[in-house]
Design a protein around this motif. Structure first.
Motif, PDB file in Angstrom:
ATOM      1  N   ILE A  13       0.834  -1.203   0.000  1.00 11.35           N
ATOM      2  CA  ILE A  13       0.000   0.000   0.000  1.00 11.35           C
ATOM      3  C   ILE A  13       0.867   1.251   0.000  1.00 11.35           C
ATOM      4  O   ILE A  13       0.578   2.218  -0.709  1.00 11.35           O
ATOM      5  N   LEU A  14       1.939   1.244   0.780  1.00  5.56           N
ATOM      6  CA  LEU A  14       2.832   2.412   0.801  1.00  5.56           C
ATOM      7  C   LEU A  14       3.462   2.652  -0.565  1.00  5.56           C
ATOM      8  O   LEU A  14       3.571   3.800  -1.017  1.00  5.56           O
ATOM      9  N   GLY A  15       3.896   1.581  -1.214  1.00  3.65           N
ATOM     10  CA  GLY A  15       4.470   1.724  -2.553  1.00  3.65           C
ATOM     11  C   GLY A  15       3.460   2.289  -3.535  1.00  3.65           C
ATOM     12  O   GLY A  15       3.763   3.196  -4.321  1.00  3.65           O
ATOM     13  N   ALA A  16       2.247   1.745  -3.500  1.00  2.00           N
ATOM     14  CA  ALA A  16       1.196   2.235  -4.393  1.00  2.00           C
ATOM     15  C   ALA A  16       0.835   3.686  -4.070  1.00  2.00           C
ATOM     16  O   ALA A  16       0.579   4.490  -4.970  1.00  2.00           O
ATOM     17  N   GLU A  17       0.851   4.019  -2.797  1.00  6.43           N
ATOM     18  CA  GLU A  17       0.523   5.390  -2.381  1.00  6.43           C
ATOM     19  C   GLU A  17       1.544   6.385  -2.922  1.00  6.43           C
ATOM     20  O   GLU A  17       1.168   7.468  -3.384  1.00  6.43           O
ATOM     21  N   VAL A  18       2.814   6.032  -2.883  1.00  6.21           N
ATOM     22  CA  VAL A  18       3.852   6.926  -3.402  1.00  6.21           C
ATOM     23  C   VAL A  18       3.622   7.195  -4.889  1.00  6.21           C
ATOM     24  O   VAL A  18       3.668   8.342  -5.338  1.00  6.21           O
ATOM     25  N   VAL A  19       3.355   6.140  -5.641  1.00  9.06           N
ATOM     26  CA  VAL A  19       3.129   6.297  -7.076  1.00  9.06           C
ATOM     27  C   VAL A  19       1.840   7.076  -7.333  1.00  9.06           C
ATOM     28  O   VAL A  19       1.807   8.001  -8.147  1.00  9.06           O
TER      29      VAL A  19
ATOM     30  N   ALA B 254       1.683  10.798  -9.016  1.00  6.21           N
ATOM     31  CA  ALA B 254       0.954  11.045 -10.265  1.00  6.21           C
ATOM     32  C   ALA B 254      -0.124  12.106 -10.064  1.00  6.21           C
ATOM     33  O   ALA B 254      -0.306  12.984 -10.920  1.00  6.21           O
ATOM     34  N   LEU B 255      -0.836  12.049  -8.946  1.00  3.28           N
ATOM     35  CA  LEU B 255      -1.870  13.039  -8.665  1.00  3.28           C
ATOM     36  C   LEU B 255      -1.275  14.447  -8.560  1.00  3.28           C
ATOM     37  O   LEU B 255      -1.819  15.404  -9.110  1.00  3.28           O
ATOM     38  N   SER B 256      -0.143  14.558  -7.877  1.00  5.13           N
ATOM     39  CA  SER B 256       0.511  15.862  -7.754  1.00  5.13           C
ATOM     40  C   SER B 256       0.974  16.377  -9.111  1.00  5.13           C
ATOM     41  O   SER B 256       0.880  17.564  -9.401  1.00  5.13           O
ATOM     42  N   LEU B 257       1.467  15.471  -9.928  1.00  9.28           N
ATOM     43  CA  LEU B 257       1.944  15.853 -11.256  1.00  9.28           C
ATOM     44  C   LEU B 257       0.789  16.317 -12.138  1.00  9.28           C
ATOM     45  O   LEU B 257       0.872  17.360 -12.791  1.00  9.28           O
ATOM     46  N   LEU B 258      -0.309  15.570 -12.123  1.00 16.12           N
ATOM     47  CA  LEU B 258      -1.421  15.877 -13.022  1.00 16.12           C
ATOM     48  C   LEU B 258      -2.345  16.972 -12.498  1.00 16.12           C
ATOM     49  O   LEU B 258      -2.795  17.827 -13.267  1.00 16.12           O
TER      50      LEU B 258
ATOM     51  N   ASP C 178       0.199  20.242 -11.030  1.00 15.31           N
ATOM     52  CA  ASP C 178       1.268  20.652 -11.950  1.00 15.31           C
ATOM     53  C   ASP C 178       2.631  20.715 -11.270  1.00 15.31           C
ATOM     54  O   ASP C 178       3.442  21.599 -11.535  1.00 15.31           O
ATOM     55  N   GLU C 179       2.886  19.776 -10.399  1.00 14.16           N
ATOM     56  CA  GLU C 179       4.155  19.728  -9.689  1.00 14.16           C
ATOM     57  C   GLU C 179       5.217  19.097 -10.585  1.00 14.16           C
ATOM     58  O   GLU C 179       4.936  18.226 -11.391  1.00 14.16           O
ATOM     59  N   THR C 180       6.432  19.552 -10.453  1.00 16.47           N
ATOM     60  CA  THR C 180       7.545  18.954 -11.186  1.00 16.47           C
ATOM     61  C   THR C 180       8.478  18.288 -10.187  1.00 16.47           C
ATOM     62  O   THR C 180       8.558  18.701  -9.025  1.00 16.47           O
ATOM     63  N   TYR C 181       9.174  17.255 -10.636  1.00 21.20           N
ATOM     64  CA  TYR C 181      10.057  16.493  -9.754  1.00 21.20           C
ATOM     65  C   TYR C 181      11.492  16.585 -10.236  1.00 21.20           C
ATOM     66  O   TYR C 181      11.752  16.536 -11.436  1.00 21.20           O
ATOM     67  N   SER C 182      12.387  16.704  -9.281  1.00 17.12           N
ATOM     68  CA  SER C 182      13.811  16.693  -9.608  1.00 17.12           C
ATOM     69  C   SER C 182      14.251  15.254  -9.851  1.00 17.12           C
ATOM     70  O   SER C 182      13.520  14.300  -9.559  1.00 17.12           O
TER      71      SER C 182
END
Length: 86
Positions: free
Chosen positions: A46-52, A56-60, A63-67
């Protein structure tokens, strides 16, 4: 995470209560899951799935960008989850 990112848009007291309730609930489930081996594996999954999912939610939605470092961190969590399940 969504509540924390919406801090400026929603009433602070209600939002703080939602965040506190989510953290307390998650803590209770964590203690219960780690007491049992099979539930511990499910918890890691669940933790692994939560991170992904949250990434994805933050990105979409936000509009967050990741280093590169953050992407490597996400990858390490996914790899760690896969190793735990093998």
């Amino acid at each position: 995470m969504v509540a924390m990112k919406s801090w400026a848009e929603l009433p602070s007291v209600g939002l703080a209560l939602i965040i506190a309730a989510a953290l307390l609930t998650a803590g209770a489930f964590e203690v219960f899951a780690l007491r049992q081996e099979r539930l511990g594996l499910i918890y890691v999954g669940i933790l692994g799935a939560e991170v992904v999912f949250l990434g994805a939610l933050s990105l979409l939605h936000f509009d967050e960008t990741y280093s590169r470092r953050e992407l490597v961190g996400i990858g390490l969590v996914v790899i760690g989850t896969a190793i735990a399940w093998t």
